[in-house]
Write an enzyme that holds these catalytic residues in place. Sequence first.
Site, PDB file in Angstrom:
ATOM      1  N   SER A   1       0.404 -16.120 -11.421  1.00 57.54           N
ATOM      2  CA  SER A   1       1.561 -15.449 -11.375  1.00 57.54           C
ATOM      3  C   SER A   1       2.490 -15.967 -10.189  1.00 57.54           C
ATOM      4  O   SER A   1       2.069 -16.888  -9.521  1.00 57.54           O
ATOM      5  CB  SER A   1       1.445 -14.029 -10.854  1.00 57.54           C
ATOM      6  OG  SER A   1       0.816 -14.013  -9.736  1.00 57.54           O
TER       7      SER A   1
ATOM      8  N   SER B   1       0.866  -1.267  -0.042  1.00 64.44           N
ATOM      9  CA  SER B   1      -0.144   0.215  -0.106  1.00 64.44           C
ATOM     10  C   SER B   1       0.920   1.073  -0.038  1.00 64.44           C
ATOM     11  O   SER B   1       0.812   1.890  -0.932  1.00 64.44           O
ATOM     12  CB  SER B   1      -0.989  -0.084   1.129  1.00 64.44           C
ATOM     13  OG  SER B   1      -1.752  -1.084   1.443  1.00 64.44           O
TER      14      SER B   1
ATOM     15  N   LYS C   1      -5.054  -4.059   0.725  1.00 61.83           N
ATOM     16  CA  LYS C   1      -5.910  -3.723  -0.614  1.00 61.83           C
ATOM     17  C   LYS C   1      -6.784  -2.908  -0.087  1.00 61.83           C
ATOM     18  O   LYS C   1      -7.539  -1.996  -0.981  1.00 61.83           O
ATOM     19  CB  LYS C   1      -6.457  -5.048  -1.197  1.00 61.83           C
ATOM     20  CG  LYS C   1      -5.301  -6.201  -1.741  1.00 61.83           C
ATOM     21  CD  LYS C   1      -4.595  -5.287  -2.921  1.00 61.83           C
ATOM     22  CE  LYS C   1      -3.600  -6.181  -3.202  1.00 61.83           C
ATOM     23  NZ  LYS C   1      -2.560  -5.653  -4.418  1.00 61.83           N
TER      24      LYS C   1
HETATM   25  P1  ZID Z   1       3.975 -10.873  -9.516  1.00 63.46           P
HETATM   26  O1  ZID Z   1       4.844 -11.807  -8.550  1.00 63.46           O
HETATM   27  O2  ZID Z   1       4.442 -11.142 -11.061  1.00 63.46           O
HETATM   28  O3  ZID Z   1       4.162  -9.334  -9.245  1.00 63.46           O
HETATM   29  C1  ZID Z   1       4.622  -8.962  -7.741  1.00 63.46           C
HETATM   30  C2  ZID Z   1       5.927  -8.299  -7.996  1.00 63.46           C
HETATM   31  O4  ZID Z   1       6.029  -7.520  -6.876  1.00 63.46           O
HETATM   32  C3  ZID Z   1       6.902  -9.370  -8.312  1.00 63.46           C
HETATM   33  O5  ZID Z   1       7.699  -8.881  -9.435  1.00 63.46           O
HETATM   34  C4  ZID Z   1       7.899  -8.972  -7.043  1.00 63.46           C
HETATM   35  O6  ZID Z   1       9.203  -9.066  -7.341  1.00 63.46           O
HETATM   36  C5  ZID Z   1       7.505  -7.550  -6.787  1.00 63.46           C
HETATM   37  N1  ZID Z   1       7.932  -6.957  -5.403  1.00 63.46           N
HETATM   38  C6  ZID Z   1       7.648  -7.644  -4.115  1.00 63.46           C
HETATM   39  N2  ZID Z   1       8.045  -7.012  -3.303  1.00 63.46           N
HETATM   40  C7  ZID Z   1       8.389  -5.872  -3.740  1.00 63.46           C
HETATM   41  C8  ZID Z   1       9.410  -4.654  -3.313  1.00 63.46           C
HETATM   42  N3  ZID Z   1       9.476  -4.588  -1.782  1.00 63.46           N
HETATM   43  N4  ZID Z   1       9.849  -3.805  -3.981  1.00 63.46           N
HETATM   44  C9  ZID Z   1       9.626  -3.875  -5.361  1.00 63.46           C
HETATM   45  N5  ZID Z   1       9.158  -4.981  -5.916  1.00 63.46           N
HETATM   46  C10 ZID Z   1       8.576  -5.888  -4.959  1.00 63.46           C
HETATM   47  O7  ZID Z   1       2.333 -11.263  -9.181  1.00 63.46           O
HETATM   48  P2  ZID Z   1       1.159 -10.579  -9.726  1.00 63.46           P
HETATM   49  O8  ZID Z   1       1.213 -10.267 -11.082  1.00 63.46           O
HETATM   50  O9  ZID Z   1      -0.034 -11.668  -9.216  1.00 63.46           O
HETATM   51  O10 ZID Z   1       1.127  -9.097  -8.884  1.00 63.46           O
HETATM   52  C11 ZID Z   1       0.880  -7.974  -9.134  1.00 63.46           C
HETATM   53  C12 ZID Z   1      -0.233  -7.176  -8.489  1.00 63.46           C
HETATM   54  O11 ZID Z   1      -1.628  -7.865  -9.193  1.00 63.46           O
HETATM   55  C13 ZID Z   1      -0.115  -7.150  -7.146  1.00 63.46           C
HETATM   56  O12 ZID Z   1      -0.814  -5.853  -6.637  1.00 63.46           O
HETATM   57  C14 ZID Z   1      -1.255  -8.429  -6.611  1.00 63.46           C
HETATM   58  O13 ZID Z   1      -1.832  -8.162  -5.385  1.00 63.46           O
HETATM   59  C15 ZID Z   1      -2.057  -8.012  -7.927  1.00 63.46           C
HETATM   60  N6  ZID Z   1      -3.403  -9.077  -7.992  1.00 63.46           N
HETATM   61  C16 ZID Z   1      -2.899 -10.386  -8.481  1.00 63.46           C
HETATM   62  C17 ZID Z   1      -3.843 -11.357  -8.490  1.00 63.46           C
HETATM   63  C18 ZID Z   1      -3.445 -12.758  -9.058  1.00 63.46           C
HETATM   64  O14 ZID Z   1      -4.309 -13.624  -9.321  1.00 63.46           O
HETATM   65  N7  ZID Z   1      -2.067 -12.805  -9.545  1.00 63.46           N
HETATM   66  C19 ZID Z   1      -5.233 -11.105  -7.771  1.00 63.46           C
HETATM   67  C20 ZID Z   1      -5.589  -9.922  -7.502  1.00 63.46           C
HETATM   68  C21 ZID Z   1      -4.309  -8.886  -7.565  1.00 63.46           C
HETATM   69  C22 ZID Z   1      -5.337 -12.254  -6.922  1.00 63.46           C
HETATM   70  O15 ZID Z   1      -4.835 -12.505  -5.946  1.00 63.46           O
HETATM   71  N8  ZID Z   1      -9.011 -14.490  -7.555  1.00 63.46           N
HETATM   72  C23 ZID Z   1      -8.056 -15.101  -6.729  1.00 63.46           C
HETATM   73  C24 ZID Z   1      -6.866 -14.332  -6.501  1.00 63.46           C
HETATM   74  C25 ZID Z   1      -6.591 -13.138  -7.269  1.00 63.46           C
HETATM   75  C26 ZID Z   1      -8.004 -12.434  -8.071  1.00 63.46           C
HETATM   76  C27 ZID Z   1      -8.989 -13.295  -8.146  1.00 63.46           C
END
Ligand code: ZID
Length: 229
Positions: A221, A146, A189
Site C-alpha cells: 500500500s 489507536s 498496534k
Molecule cells: P493505506 O495507505 O492504503 O491506508 C492508510 C490510510 O490512512 C490512507 O488512506 C491515509 O490517507 C489514511 N489516514 C492517515 N491518517 C489519517 C487521519 N488522520 N485521518 C483519516 N485517515 C488517515 O495503507 P494500508 O492499507 O497499509 O493501511 C491500512 C491499515 O492496515 C493500517 O491500519 C495499517 O497499519 C494496516 N496494516 C497494513 C500492512 C501492510 O502491509 N500494508 C501491515 C499491517 C497492517 C504491515 O505493515 N509484514 C510487513 C508489514 C505488514 C505486514 C506484514
Amino acid sequence: GKRAFIAGVADDNGYGWAIAKSLAAAGAEILVGTWVPALNIFESSLRRGKFDESRILPDGSLMEITKVYPMDAVYDSPEDVPVDVETNKRYAGSSNWTVQELVECVKKDFGSIDILVHSLANGPEVSKPLLETSRNGYLAALSASSYSYISLLKHFLPIMNPGGASISLTYIASERIIPGYGGGMSSAKAALESDTRVLAFEAGRKHKVRVNTISAGPLRSRAAKAIGF
Ligand code: ZID
C-alpha cells in the site's frame, strides 16, 4: 442489505479498498471516509475512471461507492482543530470532517450503518527506532492509529444496528520486535489490540456490536511503501 462505512480509503492499493470490494461483492452498500488532504485526488481519480479496472467485482459489475466523506480521525470535534489546520488550503475547501461531524452527516444521509471498518494509521516518526522517538511523534502515532478507532466506534455506535460488526487492522510488530516499525507504531498496534478486547466487551454488551482486529500480512500500500516495507 448491509451498509458499511470504511475509514481510510484514498486509493485502490490499500486494505480499505480491498475490504470495500469484498463487502460490495457480498452485497453491502459502501460508504468511505477519506483523509482530507487526499480527498481531491481520490475523488477526481474516481470520477475520471482511474480506478475502474480495480472496481471490477467477481460478477463483472463495478463496485459503487455511494458516498465519499472527508475525514480526519485525529480530531473529534471542531473545537479540537488548531487554527493552522483549519486555515490550511487543503482543509479549508472541505467541511464536517471531524469524527463527530462526519458521523452526524452519515446519520443525516443514511440513518444507520451495519459495519464499521478502520483501515488507517499514521506514525510521523515511523522510521525512527523507539529509543529515538519524540514524545510528540509517539503521541501522534497513538492518536492517528489507536485513539482514532476508539473515537470512530464511540461516535458510530449509536447509529450502528444491533448485530453489526466493527473491524480494524493491526500488525504483529505489537507482539514481536520488528526493526523499522518505529516511532511508536509498535506501541500503537499494541494499544489497538488491547483496546479491541475491551471495546468488544463494552460494545458487545451495550450495543450488540462485535469488535475485532485482523493482524494483516504484507501489502504494498501507499503506507507500506512510505515506511520502506
Ligand atoms: P493505506 O495507505 O492504503 O491506508 C492508510 C490510510 O490512512 C490512507 O488512506 C491515509 O490517507 C489514511 N489516514 C492517515 N491518517 C489519517 C487521519 N488522520 N485521518 C483519516 N485517515 C488517515 O495503507 P494500508 O492499507 O497499509 O493501511 C491500512 C491499515 O492496515 C493500517 O491500519 C495499517 O497499519 C494496516 N496494516 C497494513 C500492512 C501492510 O502491509 N500494508 C501491515 C499491517 C497492517 C504491515 O505493515 N509484514 C510487513 C508489514 C505488514 C505486514 C506484514
